[in-house]
Design a protein around this motif. Structure first.
Motif, PDB file in Angstrom:
ATOM      1  N   PHE A 171       0.870  -1.177   0.000  1.00 20.28           N
ATOM      2  CA  PHE A 171       0.000   0.000   0.000  1.00 20.28           C
ATOM      3  C   PHE A 171       0.906   1.227   0.000  1.00 20.28           C
ATOM      4  N   GLU A 172       1.639   1.406  -1.103  1.00 19.99           N
ATOM      5  CA  GLU A 172       2.611   2.489  -1.179  1.00 19.99           C
ATOM      6  C   GLU A 172       1.920   3.848  -1.076  1.00 19.99           C
ATOM      7  N   GLY A 173       2.537   4.734  -0.376  1.00 22.02           N
ATOM      8  CA  GLY A 173       2.021   6.097  -0.285  1.00 22.02           C
ATOM      9  C   GLY A 173       0.840   6.259   0.631  1.00 22.02           C
ATOM     10  N   ALA A 174       0.571   5.253   1.456  1.00 24.98           N
ATOM     11  CA  ALA A 174      -0.621   5.301   2.300  1.00 24.98           C
ATOM     12  C   ALA A 174      -0.630   6.532   3.207  1.00 24.98           C
ATOM     13  N   THR A 175       0.493   6.802   3.835  1.00 29.77           N
ATOM     14  CA  THR A 175       0.544   7.930   4.776  1.00 29.77           C
ATOM     15  C   THR A 175       0.244   9.248   4.073  1.00 29.77           C
ATOM     16  N   THR A 176       0.861   9.444   2.907  1.00 32.03           N
ATOM     17  CA  THR A 176       0.633  10.688   2.155  1.00 32.03           C
ATOM     18  C   THR A 176      -0.823  10.804   1.719  1.00 32.03           C
ATOM     19  N   ILE A 177      -1.372   9.702   1.241  1.00 32.05           N
ATOM     20  CA  ILE A 177      -2.767   9.713   0.794  1.00 32.05           C
ATOM     21  C   ILE A 177      -3.698  10.084   1.934  1.00 32.05           C
ATOM     22  N   LEU A 178      -3.517   9.452   3.080  1.00 29.94           N
ATOM     23  CA  LEU A 178      -4.416   9.688   4.209  1.00 29.94           C
ATOM     24  C   LEU A 178      -4.312  11.132   4.715  1.00 29.94           C
ATOM     25  N   LYS A 179      -3.096  11.674   4.763  1.00 31.56           N
ATOM     26  CA  LYS A 179      -2.924  13.062   5.212  1.00 31.56           C
ATOM     27  C   LYS A 179      -3.607  14.031   4.257  1.00 31.56           C
ATOM     28  N   THR A 180      -3.467  13.760   2.944  1.00 30.67           N
ATOM     29  CA  THR A 180      -4.080  14.643   1.943  1.00 30.67           C
ATOM     30  C   THR A 180      -5.602  14.608   2.048  1.00 30.67           C
ATOM     31  N   LEU A 181      -6.140  13.420   2.262  1.00 34.67           N
ATOM     32  CA  LEU A 181      -7.592  13.285   2.396  1.00 34.67           C
ATOM     33  C   LEU A 181      -8.097  14.004   3.639  1.00 34.67           C
ATOM     34  N   ASP A 182      -7.357  13.856   4.737  1.00 34.62           N
ATOM     35  CA  ASP A 182      -7.749  14.538   5.972  1.00 34.62           C
ATOM     36  C   ASP A 182      -7.733  16.057   5.791  1.00 34.62           C
ATOM     37  N   LYS A 183      -6.695  16.528   5.119  1.00 31.39           N
ATOM     38  CA  LYS A 183      -6.543  17.973   4.917  1.00 31.39           C
ATOM     39  C   LYS A 183      -7.710  18.551   4.126  1.00 31.39           C
ATOM     40  N   ASN A 184      -8.183  17.777   3.132  1.00 35.03           N
ATOM     41  CA  ASN A 184      -9.261  18.264   2.271  1.00 35.03           C
ATOM     42  C   ASN A 184     -10.649  17.762   2.678  1.00 35.03           C
ATOM     43  N   LYS A 185     -10.698  17.041   3.822  1.00 29.56           N
ATOM     44  CA  LYS A 185     -11.964  16.489   4.321  1.00 29.56           C
ATOM     45  C   LYS A 185     -12.693  15.705   3.227  1.00 29.56           C
TER      46      LYS A 185
END
Length: 673
Positions: free
Chosen positions: A649-663
């Motif tokens: 699941f490459e990039g999981a941390t970046t993906i989750l942070k971006t989603l949180d930031k943009n709700k």
């Protein structure tokens, strides 16, 4: 697919156990019902259902529902989600003895239009769960096309095979017998590998009519390329399949008055197998070429290599085949005039010469058998000339074609199969006369009324024969009766469309429901459709194929090579005491065939459009080649995001942070890894 087959196996085993241990059943359309459909289930029983006991003999269980004082059971429609009764009604007595049963009732719940999942309770038994919804037919046409892609001869990307690359060698020609001719392509007719103009032309025409008459052409998806490989090519898949068939049909008519009717013969019947493994030796070496039968307009035969016996057919002319060539070429030219003008011109150039050839040698062309008694015994031909003339008239509106269609159509007001109630194999083919329908839509009021009356006469003949039969099915149980049944359902719908008369709407619904499970055996007669239902065919290579269907028992008992099952060992024995029998292990009842499948495609195209008319949801869902929704609600500015992952699941941390930031809300799909 293994899981699919396992589920199907358990469904079949469950049905077998129920057949042995149960004596009452509620049969329904397993696909479901449109909200505004006529909706009738059928309760059948091997025991008497009486006023004082709603069910006798069901393993000693007490009745669940009461009956009226006249012995007619009440029934309930139950919401499957919460178990609440949403409708109660009274069954209508039907002639149970017709099917060798003790009780039968028609359970009408047409007034219920609310979408949802339901089941019926009556006489102590429950029906399978079913759906009422405007979307039940969505994607059904394209599902049926799976079978047509599977049947492709020559290059078959659907199966990943190449077969019959040496076809074929001319036979029965006065001067060219033994010459090679390139007639590769087309479809294998059924489980064998034979190919016939008779069935192929009828299959092509019904697919073309479905597309030509469709007002909402968005029902036809584009998930496959022209070679049947997954992917989009900008052309609806049904047109790709039509083009495949027309290419072959054109090869079978290489020049004016030079027509071929059949590739291979029943020497092929040496067991089942994949087409690429077909090694039958017709005299040119194993798998090195098959006979191609020239249309002579005279009786044809080839001697049986085993005993020298000759089986002469009853050919009297060329019109039954030439007429089919003409109607297909005419309508094909119209459909492809903007897609492929050069190909359309080829078809157009062949259409009228084919029609003229039919007039020059009126009569029927039958197929040829060599070692067995089974061939297509088409005896009528005026319907084929009428259809060609009616097609020309529909496309051109020229008076000469109106006059021609009128003349030939009057010679056969009602299909003899419907009128006589019996026919030899394909004797009065193609079972339903689409020419009458086209003529009934004529702008000329006198002609329109005449052919509308012809349609009514034919439908009334079927309705009269059904009488009080529980399933309202008056179509004769000849070989391939299912094709005539869905043809009659289409005819009933067309009649309502041109006349405004709803007299046959209930019969249309009954005939449609018969195919989809509302029959004595409780089978859907389409391979794997609807998914998860009790289908007569569950093998993945036959998904989407409409099978021959029940047949008169006396006829079935004459079939060669069919294992005989004693009644004591037959899991369907309770339903085999009527005018027809059905066996899953018999090619006489459970073999899918291309023409019946395309009759079904035509009818389903009507129902899919009807469902959209009854829906208040947007009709812009797009699915990929595997059935996954990839686009929906394109009228709204909304994007649905998904992320999928397998072993990593490459990039999981970046993906989750971006989603949180943009709700942002998204979907994640992860495998067991």
């Amino acid at each position: 697919m293994k899981q699919h087959r396992l589920v199907a196996f358990f469904i079949f085993c469950m049905m077998v156990s129920l057949s042995y241990g149960q004596s009452s059943w509620v049969r329904i359309n397993q696909l479901g019902y449109l909200p505004k459909d006529i909706k009738v289930a059928v309760l059948i029983s091997t025991e008497e259902i009486t006023p004082d006991l709603s069910f006798r003999g069901n393993r000693g269980q007490p009745p669940v529902l009461p009956t009226t004082q006249h012995g007619t059971p009440d029934f309930s429609l139950v919401d499957a989600k919460n178990g609440k009764v949403v409708y109660s009604g009274q069954g209508k007595i039907a002639d149970a003895a017709y099917w060798g049963l003790k009780s039968a009732f028609r359970l009408d719940f047409s007034s219920v239009q609310a979408e949802g999942d339901y089941y019926i309770e009556a006489a102590g038994v429950k029906s399978p769960q079913f759906k009422i919804g405007a979307d039940i037919y969505e994607g059904s046409v394209d599902f049926m096309l799976n079978y047509m892609r599977r049947q492709r001869c020559g290059h078959n990307n659907f199966l990943g095979t190449v077969c019959h690359q040496h076809d074929g060698f001319i036979v029965e020609h006065p001067t060219r017998t033994g010459e090679h001719i390139d007639v590769r392509g087309g479809w294998h007719d059924a489980d064998d590998k034979l190919q016939y103009v008779t069935t192929t032309a009828s299959a092509i025409y019904h697919m073309m009519l479905a597309y030509y008459q469709a007002k909402d052409k968005t029902i036809f998806q584009d998930n496959y390329r022209a070679d049947a490989s997954p992917g989009s090519n900008g052309i609806p898949d049904i047109l790709d399949e039509i083009r495949w068939g027309l290419d072959w049909l054109s090869r079978m008519n290489p020049a004016p008055k030079e027509m071929y009717n059949q590739i291979a013969d029943d020497r092929d019947h040496v067991g089942y197998g994949l087409p690429q493994n077909d090694n039958v030796d017709y005299g040119w070496g194993p798998g090195k070429g098959r006979p191609v039968y020239f249309i002579t307009g005279e009786p044809q035969d080839l001697p049986n290599p085993r005993n020298g016996e000759i089986r002469l057919n009853r050919t009297t002319g060329v019109a039954s085949s030439a007429g089919k060539f003409a109607s297909c070429f005419a309508l094909g030219a119209e459909l492809f005039k903007n897609i492929d003008p050069a190909f359309a011109q080829v078809l157009s150039n062949k259409a009228e010469p084919a029609y003229d050839f039919a007039l020059e040698y009126p009569g029927n062309t039958q197929t040829v058998c060599v070692v067995s008694p089974y061939f297509y015994e088409e005896d009528n031909y005026v319907d084929d000339i009428e259809l060609a003339a009616a097609t020309f008239y529909t496309l051109t509106k020229e008076p000469k074609w109106l006059a021609a269609g009128d003349y030939w159509g009057q010679l056969e007001p009602v299909n003899p199969l419907w009128a006589f109630g019996f026919a030899r194999h394909y004797q009065f083919y193609p079972f339903v006369n689409q020419g009458h329908h086209l003529m009934a839509k004529s702008d000329d009021a006198v002609t329109s009324k005449k052919f509308t009356d012809f349609m009514r006469q034919g439908l009334q003949t079927i309705r009269n024969r059904a009488g009080n039969e529980p399933f309202m099915n008056g179509v004769p149980y000849v070989w391939c009766a299912n094709f005539a049944i869905i043809g009659a359902a289409s005819y009933a719908h067309q009649y309502k469309e041109v006349s405004g008369d709803s007299s046959f709407q209930e019969m249309e619904a009954a005939l449609r429901d018969w195919i989809l499970g509302c029959n004595p055996w409780g089978f859907s007669f389409i391979g794997g459709f609807p998914e998860g239902a009790a289908s007569s065919r569950t093998d993945e290579t036959r998904l989407g194929g409409l099978v021959d269907g029940p047949i008169n028992e006396g006829w079935h008992d004459t079939f060669l090579g069919v294992p005989k099952v004693s009644r004591s060992k037959d899991p369907l024995a309770a339903f085999q005491n009527g005018p027809a029998v059905f066996h899953q292990d018999s090619y006489g009842t459970n073999e899918p065939v291309i023409d019946g499948t395309c009759y079904m495609i035509y009818y389903l195209s009507i129902m899919e459009q009807l469902g959209r008319k009854q829906s208040n949801k947007p009709n812009n869902t797009v699915k990929d080649a595997y059935g996954a929704t990839v686009r929906i609600n394109t009228d709204k500015k909304v994007i649905h995001l998904i992320f999928s992952a397998d072993s990593a699941f490459e990039g999981a941390t970046t993906i989750l942070k971006t989603l949180d930031k943009n709700k942002a809300k998204v979907s994640f799909f992860l495998t067991g890894n």
